[in-house]
Scaffold this motif. Structure first.
Motif, short mmCIF file in Angstrom:
data_model
loop_
_atom_site.label_atom_id
_atom_site.label_comp_id
_atom_site.label_asym_id
_atom_site.label_seq_id
_atom_site.Cartn_x
_atom_site.Cartn_y
_atom_site.Cartn_z
N ALA A 11 13.30 -1.40 7.67
CA ALA A 11 12.47 -2.33 8.43
C ALA A 11 11.35 -1.59 9.15
O ALA A 11 10.26 -2.14 9.35
CB ALA A 11 13.34 -3.08 9.44
N GLN A 12 11.58 -0.33 9.51
CA GLN A 12 10.57 0.46 10.19
C GLN A 12 9.56 1.09 9.24
O GLN A 12 8.38 1.22 9.58
CB GLN A 12 11.25 1.58 11.00
CG GLN A 12 12.15 1.10 12.12
CD GLN A 12 12.81 2.27 12.83
OE1 GLN A 12 12.15 3.23 13.20
NE2 GLN A 12 14.11 2.19 13.03
N THR A 13 10.01 1.45 8.05
CA THR A 13 9.17 2.26 7.15
C THR A 13 8.74 1.53 5.89
O THR A 13 7.83 1.98 5.20
CB THR A 13 9.93 3.53 6.73
OG1 THR A 13 11.10 3.15 5.97
CG2 THR A 13 10.36 4.35 7.95
N GLY A 14 9.42 0.45 5.53
CA GLY A 14 9.12 -0.26 4.30
C GLY A 14 9.95 0.17 3.11
O GLY A 14 10.06 -0.57 2.13
N ALA A 15 10.55 1.37 3.18
CA ALA A 15 11.36 1.86 2.06
C ALA A 15 12.36 2.89 2.57
O ALA A 15 11.97 3.88 3.19
CB ALA A 15 10.47 2.48 0.99
N ALA A 16 13.64 2.65 2.29
CA ALA A 16 14.67 3.59 2.73
C ALA A 16 15.86 3.52 1.78
O ALA A 16 16.17 2.46 1.25
CB ALA A 16 15.13 3.28 4.16
N ILE A 17 16.49 4.67 1.58
CA ILE A 17 17.68 4.72 0.73
C ILE A 17 18.77 5.49 1.46
O ILE A 17 18.51 6.29 2.35
CB ILE A 17 17.39 5.41 -0.62
CG1 ILE A 17 17.12 6.91 -0.43
CG2 ILE A 17 16.22 4.73 -1.33
CD1 ILE A 17 17.02 7.69 -1.73
N PHE A 64 13.75 -2.01 0.17
CA PHE A 64 12.29 -1.98 0.17
C PHE A 64 11.74 -3.31 0.66
O PHE A 64 12.37 -4.37 0.46
CB PHE A 64 11.76 -1.73 -1.25
CG PHE A 64 12.47 -0.60 -1.96
CD1 PHE A 64 12.10 0.72 -1.75
CD2 PHE A 64 13.52 -0.87 -2.84
CE1 PHE A 64 12.76 1.75 -2.39
CE2 PHE A 64 14.19 0.17 -3.49
CZ PHE A 64 13.80 1.48 -3.27
N SER A 65 10.56 -3.27 1.26
CA SER A 65 9.90 -4.53 1.56
C SER A 65 9.62 -5.22 0.22
O SER A 65 9.38 -4.58 -0.80
CB SER A 65 8.60 -4.30 2.32
OG SER A 65 7.62 -3.68 1.50
#
Length: 254
Positions: free
Chosen positions: A137-143, A182-183
């Protein structure tokens, strides 16, 4: 880095694509490995239930093969309905299945993030899900990723008999896990740019369009069930978690 343009997800703002169209040949079974039973429930159900338990998750879309769809709609119809799973046609490649699942979600105004989760990963925890959702939610993409635990060797030389080893610095190396979040717009853009060149996961497609993907350290027991013996390990992990819960909750004791 926090992007103030991104707002915290609200209830139902995250949708899940859970590709389940693979054959699972390494599992050594005539049927899809996702139908194997884990603690009294099919493997796919355990994976989906972990995501359904999150209030931020609204829709769960499962791309499946044509042959398996009959099984889901008949043998497992009750479980599919219980979790509110939407079945869609999958593809020959994993990326084809993810694309198929994504396409039924992109026009839903409530869906702001898409989490891609392996249907054969039944052990992901609430804490890991909360962490990766927050960073996405903060960065647009996280795994989710697990730091590589052992010494890594690279074989140098074309001939196995004469190859020599080099030790690889593992301090910045991670094993990619799922979910990968991801967004919606970002994942759609990554797939629009995807030209069929092989990619090992969805994060690689996002990386190719120049967007950074944040990595969130995840638990090492977020196993992907690949071989029959993996089910035995998963059973033991679930049993251990159940015991810990019972020990910590007097109402669970007999």
């Amino acid at each position: 880095m926090h992007d103030p343009s991104h707002q915290p997800p609200t209830i139902g703002a995250i949708a899940v694509v859970m590709p389940a169209a693979g054959s699972g040949q390494r599992f050594g079974s005539a049927q899809n490995k996702l139908f194997a039973m884990l603690a009294g429930k099919p493997l796919w159900y355990r994976s989906a239930a972990a995501l359904r338990a999150q209030t931020l998750v609204g829709r769960i879309v499962m791309p499946v093969s044509a042959a398996d769809r009959v099984v889901f709609q008949n043998q497992f119809a009750g479980l599919v309905a219980e979790l509110g799973i939407e079945l869609v046609g999958g593809g020959d490649e994993r990326s084809d299945s993810v694309r198929a699942g994504m396409m039924v979600l992109v026009d839903d105004p409530q869906v702001r993030w898409i989490a891609v989760h392996d249907a054969a990963r039944p052990l992901v925890t609430d804490s890991d899900l909360t962490a990766v959702f927050d960073v996405a939610a903060q960065t647009g993409a996280a795994i989710l990723g697990m730091p590589v635990p052992g010494t890594i060797k690279r074989a140098v030389g074309e001939n196995e008999a004469t190859a020599r080893t080099q030790t690889v610095d593992r301090r910045d190396l991670y094993v990619a896990l799922t979910p990968q979040v991801f967004s919606t717009g970002l994942l759609k853009q990554a797939y629009q740019k995807h030209n069929g060149r092989p990619a090992t996961d969805d994060a690689e497609l996002v990386e190719r369009i120049g967007h950074a993907v944040a990595i969130v350290p995840g638990r090492s027991d977020n196993l992907k069930i690949t071989y029959p013996e993996d089910l035995l390990v998963a059973e033991a992990i679930l049993a251990g978690r159940t015991k810990i819960t019972a020990d910590n909750d007097p109402s669970e004791r007999t």
